[in-house]
Design a protein around this motif. Structure first.
Motif, short mmCIF file in Angstrom:
data_model
loop_
_atom_site.label_atom_id
_atom_site.label_comp_id
_atom_site.label_asym_id
_atom_site.label_seq_id
_atom_site.Cartn_x
_atom_site.Cartn_y
_atom_site.Cartn_z
N MET A 1 45.11 -61.20 2.32
CA MET A 1 43.73 -60.84 2.06
C MET A 1 43.67 -59.41 1.51
SD MET A 1 40.71 -62.39 3.10
CE MET A 1 39.09 -61.94 2.73
N SER A 2 42.96 -59.22 0.44
CA SER A 2 42.86 -57.90 -0.20
C SER A 2 41.80 -57.05 0.48
CB SER A 2 42.50 -58.07 -1.67
OG SER A 2 43.51 -58.75 -2.36
N THR A 3 42.07 -55.76 0.51
CA THR A 3 41.10 -54.82 1.06
C THR A 3 40.03 -54.54 0.00
OG1 THR A 3 42.23 -52.85 0.24
CG2 THR A 3 42.93 -53.71 2.40
N GLU A 6 41.50 -52.44 -2.73
CA GLU A 6 42.37 -53.21 -3.64
C GLU A 6 41.53 -54.05 -4.59
OE1 GLU A 6 46.32 -53.85 -0.85
OE2 GLU A 6 44.63 -55.23 -0.64
N MET A 7 40.47 -54.63 -4.09
CA MET A 7 39.59 -55.44 -4.95
C MET A 7 38.93 -54.56 -6.01
SD MET A 7 39.76 -58.59 -3.98
CE MET A 7 38.27 -59.36 -4.54
N ARG A 9 40.09 -51.76 -7.20
CA ARG A 9 41.14 -51.36 -8.16
C ARG A 9 41.40 -52.50 -9.15
NH1 ARG A 9 44.11 -47.46 -10.80
NH2 ARG A 9 46.16 -48.26 -11.22
N LEU A 10 41.46 -53.73 -8.66
CA LEU A 10 41.68 -54.88 -9.55
C LEU A 10 40.54 -55.04 -10.54
CD1 LEU A 10 43.19 -57.52 -7.09
CD2 LEU A 10 44.37 -56.31 -8.94
#
Length: 82
Positions: A1-3, A6-7, A9-10
């Motif tokens: 699961m992305s933090t 991180e989401m 940044r993506l």
């Protein structure tokens, strides 16, 4: 699961990728136009703006090599204008 970080940044990375592709298309068109008409100062300025923007956006994203390449291309355009 992305933090959430991180989401985010993506999402930024995808936006950078999309806009950079568009900028590279404009940069390519400007280079070709300048090859045909080196005296076209408006196109030279547009080319410099696009390269400058790619340089800054790449630096903000942490892509030092991309920023350096854009910087060197920008310097080439400045040198060619002189």
């Amino acid at each position: 699961m992305s933090t959430p970080a991180e989401m985010a940044r993506l999402e930024l990375l995808e936006e950078f990728r999309r806009t950079t592709i568009e900028r590279i298309e404009r940069i390519t068109l400007a280079w070709v136009t300048l090859e045909k008409n080196p005296a076209d100062t408006a196109v030279a300025q547009e080319l410099q703006r696009e390269l400058h923007t790619v340089k800054g956006e790449a630096r903000m994203m942490g892509f030092a090599d991309v920023s350096l390449i854009a910087h060197r291309c920008e310097a080439l355009v400045m040198h060619a204008k002189d």
